[in-house]
Design a protein around this motif. Sequence first.
Motif, PDB file in Angstrom:
ATOM      1  N   ARG B 128      13.391   0.062   1.331  1.00 28.54           N
ATOM      2  CA  ARG B 128      12.430  -1.011   1.047  1.00 28.54           C
ATOM      3  C   ARG B 128      11.031  -0.431   0.841  1.00 28.54           C
ATOM      4  O   ARG B 128      10.326  -0.773  -0.116  1.00 28.54           O
ATOM      5  N   ASN B 129      10.621   0.452   1.754  1.00 28.43           N
ATOM      6  CA  ASN B 129       9.273   1.017   1.672  1.00 28.43           C
ATOM      7  C   ASN B 129       9.130   1.944   0.468  1.00 28.43           C
ATOM      8  O   ASN B 129       8.089   1.955  -0.195  1.00 28.43           O
ATOM      9  N   ALA B 131      10.757   1.809  -2.373  1.00 23.71           N
ATOM     10  CA  ALA B 131      10.663   0.995  -3.588  1.00 23.71           C
ATOM     11  C   ALA B 131       9.272   0.384  -3.705  1.00 23.71           C
ATOM     12  O   ALA B 131       8.684   0.342  -4.783  1.00 23.71           O
ATOM     13  N   GLY B 132       8.740  -0.069  -2.576  1.00 23.29           N
ATOM     14  CA  GLY B 132       7.441  -0.735  -2.585  1.00 23.29           C
ATOM     15  C   GLY B 132       6.289   0.193  -2.922  1.00 23.29           C
ATOM     16  O   GLY B 132       5.258  -0.249  -3.414  1.00 23.29           O
ATOM     17  N   MET B 133       6.457   1.472  -2.623  1.00 16.28           N
ATOM     18  CA  MET B 133       5.334   2.372  -2.832  1.00 16.28           C
ATOM     19  C   MET B 133       5.633   3.509  -3.797  1.00 16.28           C
ATOM     20  O   MET B 133       5.060   4.605  -3.687  1.00 16.28           O
ATOM     21  N   GLY B 134       6.486   3.213  -4.766  1.00 16.88           N
ATOM     22  CA  GLY B 134       6.599   4.095  -5.924  1.00 16.88           C
ATOM     23  C   GLY B 134       7.336   5.405  -5.710  1.00 16.88           C
ATOM     24  O   GLY B 134       7.173   6.329  -6.510  1.00 16.88           O
ATOM     25  N   ALA B 252       6.729   5.655   5.605  1.00 14.30           N
ATOM     26  CA  ALA B 252       5.935   4.699   4.821  1.00 14.30           C
ATOM     27  C   ALA B 252       4.483   5.160   4.723  1.00 14.30           C
ATOM     28  O   ALA B 252       3.834   5.009   3.683  1.00 14.30           O
ATOM     29  N   TYR B 256       2.427   5.960   1.349  1.00 18.30           N
ATOM     30  CA  TYR B 256       1.092   5.399   1.076  1.00 18.30           C
ATOM     31  C   TYR B 256       0.112   6.502   0.688  1.00 18.30           C
ATOM     32  O   TYR B 256      -0.633   6.376  -0.291  1.00 18.30           O
ATOM     33  N   LEU B 259       0.970   7.653  -2.772  1.00 13.02           N
ATOM     34  CA  LEU B 259       0.671   6.667  -3.815  1.00 13.02           C
ATOM     35  C   LEU B 259      -0.842   6.500  -4.002  1.00 13.02           C
ATOM     36  O   LEU B 259      -1.330   6.358  -5.119  1.00 13.02           O
ATOM     37  N   SER B 260      -1.572   6.536  -2.882  1.00 13.41           N
ATOM     38  CA  SER B 260      -3.014   6.287  -2.958  1.00 13.41           C
ATOM     39  C   SER B 260      -3.780   7.464  -3.513  1.00 13.41           C
ATOM     40  O   SER B 260      -4.799   7.296  -4.163  1.00 13.41           O
TER      41      SER B 260
END
Lengths: 265, 265
Positions: B128-129, B131-134, B252, B256, B259-260
């Motif tokens: 889930r994480n 997928a959510g953060m690329g 996660a 982050y 991704l950031s």
Amino acid sequence: MRLRIDDPADPRLDDIRDLNRSDVAERRLVIAEGPLVVGRLLESRFPVRSIVGFGPRLDALAAPADIPQYEVTRETLAEAAGFDMHRGLLAVADRASEIPLSEILATARTVVVLEGVGDHENIGSMFRNAAGMGVDAILFGNGCGDPLYRRVVRVSMGHVLRLPYAHLEGGYTTWQRSLQQLRDAGFHLVSLTPDPEAAHLADALAGRDKVALLVGAEGPGLTEHAMRATDIRARIPMAEGTDSLNLATAAAIAFYERLSRGPSA
Amino acid sequence: MRLRIDDPADPRLDDIRDLNRSDVAERRLVIAEGPLVVGRLLESRFPVRSIVGFGPRLDALAAPADIPQYEVTRETLAEAAGFDMHRGLLAVADRASEIPLSEILATARTVVVLEGVGDHENIGSMFRNAAGMGVDAILFGNGCGDPLYRRVVRVSMGHVLRLPYAHLEGGYTTWQRSLQQLRDAGFHLVSLTPDPEAAHLADALAGRDKVALLVGAEGPGLTEHAMRATDIRARIPMAEGTDSLNLATAAAIAFYERLSRGPSA
């Protein structure tokens, strides 16, 4: 004081009786399970009433002698508590009164404010993550679950017994007014939201001395009322077309951002 | 094709029979529960065998007509599946073969490599994480749980059906050799560890084009063997005297950070 109890019906086991019953929270006790969490309860401000466990578990714990310690077999414990407990160690404490908000705000630099977070697993994870990443306190706004619920204590790994928390005053729709108290104490109020129009979390937190991070329930999120009472809305960047993160995970990311790049980093 | 089934013993319900039985994984099927996850299964590469649900749920889903759809009552479903299912919608698919690693590595920029992660909830949260953060793919090293286990599918919110994954080849102690394949494809290999001597996560990831993040089980963490096969060890900063983070939460945070502040941020 250590005593062996062989009768599961012994009234000295009443504090840990039928722990899975839905009305157990009405006893207003704190239940710690397993050596790690029981150890943290013993070090906490909560007054311990009794400890119940297998003999070797009690030996290893070496709790102060003035606390009643009841040695039981696995069968006796299972029958009294209502389920089999392979970790074989429990402690019960009275609820201590909350630390006053003014006392928390006198020294805190980073606090979390929860709104409508009823899920006990999320609350427990929040305490564990907050303790791990240097958050100073968790503040409860409207509609949140009980931070001393047994599952919260367990999921938090006992950190709910160590990390200060308090409930914000105000009625069902007016608790946000007490956010002014945080602002008066110099806190920068940041809402966490999946809104793609919001500021990047890193930008919202950058260079702030004191930060209060507002987090709402998974699904509905923060109310517009609560968000309006904050200084800035912040988002965690997400891939397109995906769901928002789990609440405790999103908050943990914000704690990381704060700890890594806050003024004390 | 839509049919009403009123007999819980009907063999057409065998794919969803007694889903809580411990040997259900041996059927080698994929089970999706609830409208969101069933919808994602329908959009996936997994060939759907049948859909079972309450009438209104089937209406709302509007699945392709060539998939058998069995309308059942709550009672019939509960008796066949072995538990009450208030969401009233299930779909079953065959397992599709994995996407070849070479195909994944041809386009991926960020992958996760798991070692010894048996906990299905952690695996589900990881998908889930990710997928959510690329994150582009999850790769399984030695000793991990089944990514298509029912609980993983549910906790991942169906993302395990969308996000590419593959198992790294090699025996019980030799799978790390296949990390060389990642290095040959230009990946910078980063171990996640609570070791306070390790580099700050942000420094370990800064400016890297392709990153493979290695994550071990909660508790034991990565084996020394696996860590030695990586280019750098990275830590998430933690407050003193606290426990390490939950595995999926720690990952996660790394997603982050990537991704950031990764090259595509």
